[in-house]
Design a protein around this motif. Structure first.
Motif, PDB file in Angstrom:
ATOM      1  N   HIS A  21      29.727  -6.722  20.977  1.00  0.00           N
ATOM      2  CA  HIS A  21      31.146  -6.965  21.326  1.00  0.00           C
ATOM      3  C   HIS A  21      31.332  -7.238  22.813  1.00  0.00           C
ATOM      4  N   ALA A  22      30.266  -7.764  23.439  1.00  0.00           N
ATOM      5  CA  ALA A  22      30.307  -8.077  24.878  1.00  0.00           C
ATOM      6  C   ALA A  22      30.264  -9.594  25.031  1.00  0.00           C
ATOM      7  N   ASN A  23      31.351 -10.173  25.510  1.00  0.00           N
ATOM      8  CA  ASN A  23      31.438 -11.637  25.661  1.00  0.00           C
ATOM      9  C   ASN A  23      31.184 -12.043  27.098  1.00  0.00           C
ATOM     10  N   LEU A  24      30.104 -12.760  27.305  1.00  0.00           N
ATOM     11  CA  LEU A  24      29.910 -13.337  28.632  1.00  0.00           C
ATOM     12  C   LEU A  24      30.971 -14.415  28.813  1.00  0.00           C
ATOM     13  N   CYS A  25      31.733 -14.324  29.907  1.00  0.00           N
ATOM     14  CA  CYS A  25      32.825 -15.290  30.102  1.00  0.00           C
ATOM     15  C   CYS A  25      32.638 -16.152  31.327  1.00  0.00           C
ATOM     16  N   LEU A  63      21.014 -17.969  29.120  1.00  0.00           N
ATOM     17  CA  LEU A  63      22.072 -18.296  28.159  1.00  0.00           C
ATOM     18  C   LEU A  63      21.413 -18.675  26.840  1.00  0.00           C
ATOM     19  N   ALA A  64      21.648 -17.860  25.821  1.00  0.00           N
ATOM     20  CA  ALA A  64      21.068 -18.111  24.489  1.00  0.00           C
ATOM     21  C   ALA A  64      22.200 -18.083  23.477  1.00  0.00           C
ATOM     22  N   THR A  65      23.276 -18.785  23.801  1.00  0.00           N
ATOM     23  CA  THR A  65      24.506 -18.676  23.011  1.00  0.00           C
ATOM     24  C   THR A  65      24.691 -19.830  22.018  1.00  0.00           C
ATOM     25  N   GLY A  66      23.634 -20.618  21.789  1.00  0.00           N
ATOM     26  CA  GLY A  66      23.735 -21.717  20.827  1.00  0.00           C
ATOM     27  C   GLY A  66      24.095 -23.030  21.513  1.00  0.00           C
ATOM     28  N   GLY A  67      23.774 -24.136  20.832  1.00  0.00           N
ATOM     29  CA  GLY A  67      23.857 -25.467  21.444  1.00  0.00           C
ATOM     30  C   GLY A  67      25.265 -25.945  21.776  1.00  0.00           C
ATOM     31  N   LEU A  68      26.285 -25.339  21.197  1.00  0.00           N
ATOM     32  CA  LEU A  68      27.654 -25.715  21.558  1.00  0.00           C
ATOM     33  C   LEU A  68      28.244 -24.754  22.588  1.00  0.00           C
ATOM     34  N   GLU A  69      27.821 -23.497  22.513  1.00  0.00           N
ATOM     35  CA  GLU A  69      28.422 -22.501  23.410  1.00  0.00           C
ATOM     36  C   GLU A  69      27.751 -22.495  24.782  1.00  0.00           C
ATOM     37  N   VAL A  70      26.518 -22.964  24.874  1.00  0.00           N
ATOM     38  CA  VAL A  70      25.874 -23.067  26.203  1.00  0.00           C
ATOM     39  C   VAL A  70      26.673 -24.010  27.106  1.00  0.00           C
ATOM     40  N   PRO A  71      26.960 -25.265  26.685  1.00  0.00           N
ATOM     41  CA  PRO A  71      27.746 -26.125  27.582  1.00  0.00           C
ATOM     42  C   PRO A  71      29.142 -25.568  27.828  1.00  0.00           C
ATOM     43  N   ARG A  72      29.706 -24.907  26.804  1.00  0.00           N
ATOM     44  CA  ARG A  72      31.058 -24.349  27.012  1.00  0.00           C
ATOM     45  C   ARG A  72      31.027 -23.307  28.129  1.00  0.00           C
ATOM     46  N   LEU A  73      30.019 -22.442  28.112  1.00  0.00           N
ATOM     47  CA  LEU A  73      29.915 -21.411  29.153  1.00  0.00           C
ATOM     48  C   LEU A  73      29.669 -22.042  30.522  1.00  0.00           C
ATOM     49  N   LEU A  74      28.783 -23.024  30.576  1.00  0.00           N
ATOM     50  CA  LEU A  74      28.485 -23.665  31.864  1.00  0.00           C
ATOM     51  C   LEU A  74      29.733 -24.339  32.416  1.00  0.00           C
ATOM     52  N   LEU A  75      30.454 -25.034  31.536  1.00  0.00           N
ATOM     53  CA  LEU A  75      31.629 -25.771  32.008  1.00  0.00           C
ATOM     54  C   LEU A  75      32.780 -24.828  32.373  1.00  0.00           C
ATOM     55  N   ASN A  76      32.789 -23.632  31.789  1.00  0.00           N
ATOM     56  CA  ASN A  76      33.822 -22.660  32.120  1.00  0.00           C
ATOM     57  C   ASN A  76      33.563 -21.940  33.446  1.00  0.00           C
ATOM     58  N   THR A 115      43.305 -25.856  25.825  1.00  0.00           N
ATOM     59  CA  THR A 115      43.758 -24.599  25.212  1.00  0.00           C
ATOM     60  C   THR A 115      42.726 -23.507  25.488  1.00  0.00           C
ATOM     61  N   ARG A 116      43.175 -22.269  25.443  1.00  0.00           N
ATOM     62  CA  ARG A 116      42.289 -21.139  25.776  1.00  0.00           C
ATOM     63  C   ARG A 116      42.162 -20.183  24.600  1.00  0.00           C
ATOM     64  N   ASP A 117      41.031 -19.481  24.561  1.00  0.00           N
ATOM     65  CA  ASP A 117      40.835 -18.501  23.493  1.00  0.00           C
ATOM     66  C   ASP A 117      41.400 -17.143  23.921  1.00  0.00           C
ATOM     67  N   ALA A 118      41.214 -16.143  23.080  1.00  0.00           N
ATOM     68  CA  ALA A 118      41.815 -14.826  23.346  1.00  0.00           C
ATOM     69  C   ALA A 118      41.239 -14.174  24.598  1.00  0.00           C
ATOM     70  N   LEU A 119      40.099 -14.676  25.076  1.00  0.00           N
ATOM     71  CA  LEU A 119      39.494 -14.117  26.300  1.00  0.00           C
ATOM     72  C   LEU A 119      39.910 -14.914  27.540  1.00  0.00           C
ATOM     73  N   GLY A 120      40.690 -15.953  27.329  1.00  0.00           N
ATOM     74  CA  GLY A 120      41.136 -16.788  28.450  1.00  0.00           C
ATOM     75  C   GLY A 120      40.186 -17.930  28.765  1.00  0.00           C
ATOM     76  N   MET A 121      39.154 -18.123  27.945  1.00  0.00           N
ATOM     77  CA  MET A 121      38.209 -19.224  28.195  1.00  0.00           C
ATOM     78  C   MET A 121      38.708 -20.511  27.552  1.00  0.00           C
ATOM     79  N   LEU A 181      36.804 -17.047  18.220  1.00  0.00           N
ATOM     80  CA  LEU A 181      36.457 -17.482  19.580  1.00  0.00           C
ATOM     81  C   LEU A 181      35.692 -18.809  19.541  1.00  0.00           C
ATOM     82  N   TYR A 182      35.156 -19.155  18.378  1.00  0.00           N
ATOM     83  CA  TYR A 182      34.404 -20.407  18.226  1.00  0.00           C
ATOM     84  C   TYR A 182      35.303 -21.596  17.892  1.00  0.00           C
ATOM     85  N   THR A 183      36.589 -21.386  17.621  1.00  0.00           N
ATOM     86  CA  THR A 183      37.409 -22.535  17.218  1.00  0.00           C
ATOM     87  C   THR A 183      37.597 -23.496  18.394  1.00  0.00           C
TER      88      THR A 183
END
Ligand SMILES: Cc1cc2nc3c(=O)[nH]c(=O)nc-3n(C[C@H](O)[C@H](O)[C@H](O)COP(=O)(O)OP(=O)(O)OC[C@H]3O[C@@H](n4cnc5c(N)ncnc54)[C@H](O)[C@@H]3O)c2cc1C
Length: 567
Positions: A192-196, A230-243, A427-433, A58-60
């Motif tokens: 195993h809970a992904n905030l999307c 949001l405490a998902t790390g410095g790359l995943e925080v902007p990804r979540l916000l932008l999603n 492109t999207r990951d397996a969760l559709g993000m 999911l991080y790729t």
């Protein structure tokens, strides 16, 4: 308690006061600090207890210039404990100057100062298991039982200090270390809970929720909380916000196109030869403080010198010769070279670089090991007992060259730059993000910082008569970018500030755009300083926990938005 999202029926809506996403250093610290607060806390974590390739996938993402930045799924770990399952444990606080607005450092200046963080550093140090909060040799070694030995005898400089320390965590894996405590607490940790997705109700209410959560096997549920962190790390925080579209439709908190910009790491490299044969003594290894913590001195560019030189923050360490070059003739370094296949990618990259392979080089290293047998055996025995089998691990390989000729390892502040950024790809990951796209850049200010600091160091080493630092000034830019962005330090992508046009969160780490969303982690740092970030991430998380229990008054926020109120 620790739960698994696979056991939560699809369509469930969980209620909570606070929902934290991400159980790394930041998220676990927050949860621990709030366990006795009376708040009903849910901690969502994408991973489980062990590495799982489908979760890590999911991080790729994609990288604009692969020479300058590592792949998006390296240097971060998506599992309970986050990247502390892999980190090196080097701890140090930020310096007061890092918070200042400096004319020569573009976009510098935090809305808070070191004084605002200082009350939390001692506790942060304890959570990181880095011993007491003592970051100078005088503080850490006050007793005669552990005398403070100078790093370089007779090196007395107004430009560089040698008495500040790095202290080393075990290194503590926050997941492993605090699992039992969280399991016994009221906090509901859901693995195993992904905030999307974080839907914004509307611009008037300024409230976000309920959070939409997915599992990799297709379950979907929501968490209706009064507030979210949001405490998902410095790359995943902007990804979540932008999603999540937010008010502007351009991303949550992104009305002014700041989310994901100003992405920083640190500038690091190894350069030149420091010949210290003129020093009365040289100590470049580890000291052990009274509380059993490994500590190491370094050369630090003093704050006034930074201002005088218009350079960013900068430190340097005395380092062993380059490992891949068998010409060093050192059995220990050659043993390390031969161990290359078992060293994780994240550590191998800088240890070996683009090392020449081939049987000839391998044989040359094997010869070094054989001809240096007593040294190599002593080293391997020490490594086995003090690193492999030890709970508190000896932090790194220390080799003392007989001729006192070291190479120089530096670690410096990277200037914030709006064009260094993280965006979404198509492109999207397996969760559709949508996946992440990384375009990390450095600027002339960065080259200037390292160039000026190295020149000042060469001058001071010569002036004090301790020796000579020789390097090719033409190599500086190539050396500081040889391995690209310093891996694992993902900083500045949702920066803190007073002005919503140039920052994403305020001084309390709350989104300018919403009253109930906060960010924990290095994403909020407006500047990077020279310090490795985790100790300050933990200190900021403790400060945020205090704020959430008190001034933020989250229980007084309107009832949490639920699925029915948003339908
Ligand atoms: C090889 C290496 C060495 C390092 N050495 C040092 C060092 O010596 N000193 C230092 O200070 N720092 C070091 N670091 C950096 C350090 O690991 C990080 O600063 C720290 O782990 C960041 O903590 P965090 O909680 O902000 O983020 P993370 O540790 O990245 O945690 C984020 C968590 O969020 C979870 N997550 C992500 N997305 C979602 C989602 N959508 N829903 C739910 N959960 C999600 C992840 O699974 C993860 O558990 C190193 C890093 C690496 C890779």
């Amino acid at each position: 308690m620790i739960l698994d999202a696979h056991d939560i029926p699809s369509g469930t809506e969980l209620q909570a006061d606070l929902c934290i996403a991400g159980a790394g250093a930041a998220g676990i610290t927050l949860a621990l600090a709030l366990e006795a607060s009376g708040l009903d806390v849910v901690l969502l974590e994408s991973g489980g207890e062990a590495p799982e390739p489908a979760v890590q996938q999911l991080y790729t993402g994609t990288v604009e210039d692969t020479r300058l930045h590592h792949p998006a799924d390296s240097y971060r770990v998506r599992r309970f404990g986050g990247s502390t399952t892999l980190w090196g444990g080097r701890c140090m606080p930020l310096d007061a100057i890092d918070f200042e607005r400096r004319d020569y450092m573009p976009h510098s200046g935090w809305p808070i100062g070191l004084d605002d963080l200082m009350p939390w550093y001692a506790q942060a140090n304890a959570l990181c298991e880095a011993g007491e909060f003592a970051y100078t040799a005088e503080q850490a070694f006050p007793r005669a039982s552990a005398p403070s030995r100078p790093m370089i005898g007779n090196f007395d400089s107004d430009v560089f200090s040698t008495n500040t320390l790095e202290r080393f965590s075990c290194p503590t894996d926050f997941g492993n270390r605090y699992r039992a405590r969280l399991a016994k607490s009221r906090v509901r940790v859901i693995q195993h809970a992904n905030l999307c997705h974080l839907p914004m109700q509307d611009a008037q209410t300024r409230l976000v929720g309920p959070a939409q959560v997915k599992t990799l096997d297709g379950k979907t549920f929501t968490v209706a909380a009064r507030a979210y962190v949001l405490a998902t790390g410095g790359l995943e925080v902007p990804r979540l916000l932008l999603n999540s579209p937010g008010v502007s439709g351009r991303g949550l908190g992104n009305a002014h196109d700041v989310v994901g910009r100003y992405y920083m790491s640190h500038l690091a490299g190894t350069i030149g030869t420091v010949d210290l044969s003129g020093a009365t003594s040289v100590w470049h290894g580890y000291d052990v403080s009274d509380d059993g913590t490994y500590c190491r001195r370094r050369l630090a560019l003093r704050p006034q010198a930074q201002r005088d030189l218009h350079a960013g923050n900068f430190i340097a360490r005395l380092h062993h010769p380059r490992i891949p070059d068998a010409g060093h003739g050192n059995g220990i370094l050659s043993a390390l070279y031969l161990a290359r296949p078992i060293v994780p990618y994240e550590y191998a990259k800088r240890l070996y670089g683009d090392a020449p392979g081939g049987i000839g080089n391998w044989l040359a290293h094997a010869r070094n090991v054989i001809t240096d047998v007593p040294n190599t055996v002593r080293f391997l025995a020490h490594w086995a007992t003090h690193r492999t089998l030890a709970a508190r691990k000896f932090p790194s390989v220390i080799v003392r060259p007989a001729n006192l000729r070291f190479s120089l390892d530096f670690h410096a502040e990277q200037a914030p730059c709006e064009n260094s950024r993280v965006t979404l790809s198509d492109t999207r990951d397996a969760l559709g993000m949508r996946r992440i796209h990384i375009d990390w850049r450095y600027t002339p200010q960065d080259v200037f910082t390292v160039t000026r600091a190295l020149a000042a160091l060469a001058q001071e080493i010569a002036r004090t008569g301790v020796g000579r630092f020789s390097y090719d000034a033409a190599d500086v830019e190539a050396e500081m970018t040889r391995y690209g962005a310093y891996g694992g330090h993902h900083i500045g992508t949702a920066r803190m500030g007073d002005d919503p046009r140039s920052s994403v969160v305020n001084g309390d780490a709350r989104l300018h755009e919403a009253d109930n969303v906060f960010i924990a982690g290095a994403a909020v740092f407006p500047t990077s300083g020279q310090a490795n970030p985790t100790l300050s991430i933990v200190a900021l998380a403790l400060r945020l926990a205090h704020h959430l229990q008190g001034p933020a008054n989250i229980t007084a926020l309107p009832a949490p938005p639920t699925s029915s109120s948003t339908n």
